[in-house]
Design an enzyme around this catalytic site. Structure first.
Site, short mmCIF file in Angstrom:
data_model
loop_
_atom_site.label_atom_id
_atom_site.label_comp_id
_atom_site.label_asym_id
_atom_site.label_seq_id
_atom_site.Cartn_x
_atom_site.Cartn_y
_atom_site.Cartn_z
N GLU A 134 0.86 -1.20 0.00
CA GLU A 134 0.00 0.00 0.00
C GLU A 134 0.89 1.24 0.00
OE1 GLU A 134 -3.58 0.16 2.36
OE2 GLU A 134 -3.60 2.35 2.25
N ASP A 181 -1.87 12.06 -3.43
CA ASP A 181 -1.88 13.52 -3.41
C ASP A 181 -2.30 14.04 -4.79
OD1 ASP A 181 -1.09 13.82 -0.74
OD2 ASP A 181 1.02 13.59 -1.26
N LYS A 204 -2.60 21.77 -9.46
CA LYS A 204 -2.13 22.74 -10.46
C LYS A 204 -1.45 22.01 -11.62
CE LYS A 204 -1.36 26.42 -7.20
NZ LYS A 204 -0.43 26.94 -6.22
N THR A 237 -11.32 5.34 3.62
CA THR A 237 -10.18 5.96 4.32
C THR A 237 -10.54 7.38 4.79
OG1 THR A 237 -9.32 6.96 2.32
CG2 THR A 237 -8.60 4.70 2.80
N ARG A 238 -9.65 7.96 5.55
CA ARG A 238 -9.86 9.34 6.02
C ARG A 238 -10.08 10.29 4.85
NH1 ARG A 238 -7.29 11.67 10.66
NH2 ARG A 238 -5.91 12.87 9.34
C1 SAM Z 1 -4.08 12.41 0.21
S1 SAM Z 1 -3.20 11.38 1.30
C2 SAM Z 1 -4.18 9.88 1.33
C3 SAM Z 1 -3.86 9.00 2.50
C4 SAM Z 1 -4.63 7.68 2.59
N1 SAM Z 1 -4.27 6.79 1.52
C5 SAM Z 1 -6.13 7.90 2.60
O1 SAM Z 1 -6.80 7.54 1.62
O2 SAM Z 1 -6.62 8.50 3.59
C6 SAM Z 1 -1.81 10.88 0.31
C7 SAM Z 1 -0.74 10.18 1.12
O3 SAM Z 1 0.30 9.75 0.25
C8 SAM Z 1 1.52 9.93 0.93
N2 SAM Z 1 2.61 10.00 -0.07
C9 SAM Z 1 2.87 11.02 -0.92
N3 SAM Z 1 3.96 10.75 -1.64
C10 SAM Z 1 4.40 9.53 -1.24
C11 SAM Z 1 5.51 8.73 -1.58
N4 SAM Z 1 6.39 9.12 -2.51
N5 SAM Z 1 5.67 7.54 -0.96
C12 SAM Z 1 4.78 7.13 -0.02
N6 SAM Z 1 3.72 7.85 0.34
C13 SAM Z 1 3.52 9.05 -0.23
C14 SAM Z 1 1.33 11.22 1.69
O4 SAM Z 1 2.25 11.38 2.76
C15 SAM Z 1 -0.11 11.09 2.16
O5 SAM Z 1 -0.21 10.50 3.42
#
Ligand code: SAM
Length: 240
Positions: A75, A149, A153, A219-220
């Protein structure tokens, strides 16, 4: 304890090699004492040794035999860990590796692991690209990318996970036929996923985008999207 990657942290540039940019957050609100305790005591035993970071000369390929011959799932960016712990509990026959650089998320996950009592998990508390570097070819049987993420933009779209710099190494480590699931609430992320993931060597499995997988756990970020009126999209691919 393995430290999460941070471009601002000079300790992560021991060799002076070029930094692999990570644009997300590594730290959030001050951790509660219980979370600090969990990070100090629970994280070490769950953390995969030898992953390190891109410019760490001491990193080594993971030995998949350490997982006892069980299928290994991945994941990417597990956030608070709701889906990761749910999947581990539902599928005790597999080992799920979670990668997440946001230390507050890692702390939340550790609390959930304790509550659920699951043991079939391993963690990389850092950038998933560092983990992909040390995973053997075809070693991952399923991968999840939940609410990556969005980088809304246009000039930041190349930071999205669904770009060749992330997808090509993911393709290498996934077994032929392995499933890759993507959930997102951002229509333009759906567009880019449908464009880029097939180019990286995955075939789309056709199903209605608004229907979640049978074993899905919200998820959150999905809750936040629903509260704010954005619809979830669920996309499934198979590694060619
Ligand atoms: C918008 S959040 C979604 C978190 C979770 N999956 C959820 O659905 O609630 C995106 C997550 O991806 C993580 N993330 C971003 N770039 C990443 C990377 N290169 N490797 C691992 N995780 C990453 C961020 O730290 C963040 O916690």
């Amino acid at each position: 304890m393995t430290e999460p990657a941070s471009p601002k942290d000079p300790r992560h540039h021991p060799s002076g090699a070029p930094w692999r940019n990570f644009y997300g957050r590594v730290h959030g609100k001050t951790l509660r004492p219980g979370q600090k305790h969990a990070l100090e005591h629970d994280l070490g035993p769950l953390t995969l040794a030898g992953v390190g970071w891109a410019d760490n000369p001491d990193r080594s390929p993971l030995d998949m035999a350490d997982f006892g011959g069980r299928p290994v799932w991945l994941e990417i960016g597990f956030g608070g860990g709701e889906h990761l712990v749910h999947m581990a509990a539902l599928h005790p026959q597999v080992v799920i590796i979670g990668a997440e650089p946001f230390i507050n998320g890692v702390a939340m996950l550790l609390g959930k692991i304790r509550e659920a009592g699951v043991t079939n998990l391993a963690l990389h508390p850092g950038d998933v690209r560092d983990l992909l570097d040390v995973l053997p070819d075809a070693s991952i049987a399923k991968a999840f990318l939940n609410y990556p993420d969005p980088w809304p933009k246009a000039r930041h779209h190349r930071r999205r996970f669904v770009t060749p710099g992330h997808l090509d190494p993911l393709h290498r480590v996934m077994a032929p036929g392995a499933e890759f699931r993507v959930a997102t609430d951002i229509p333009d992320y759906v567009r880019q996923t449908l464009e880029e993931v097939p180019v990286a060597g995955f075939d789309r499995i056709e199903h209605p985008m608004d229907v979640a997988w049978d074993d899905w756990r919200s998820t959150r970020y999905e809750h936040k999207a629903l509260r704010e009126g954005r619809a979830p999209h669920y996309l499934t691919f198979r590694r060619r």
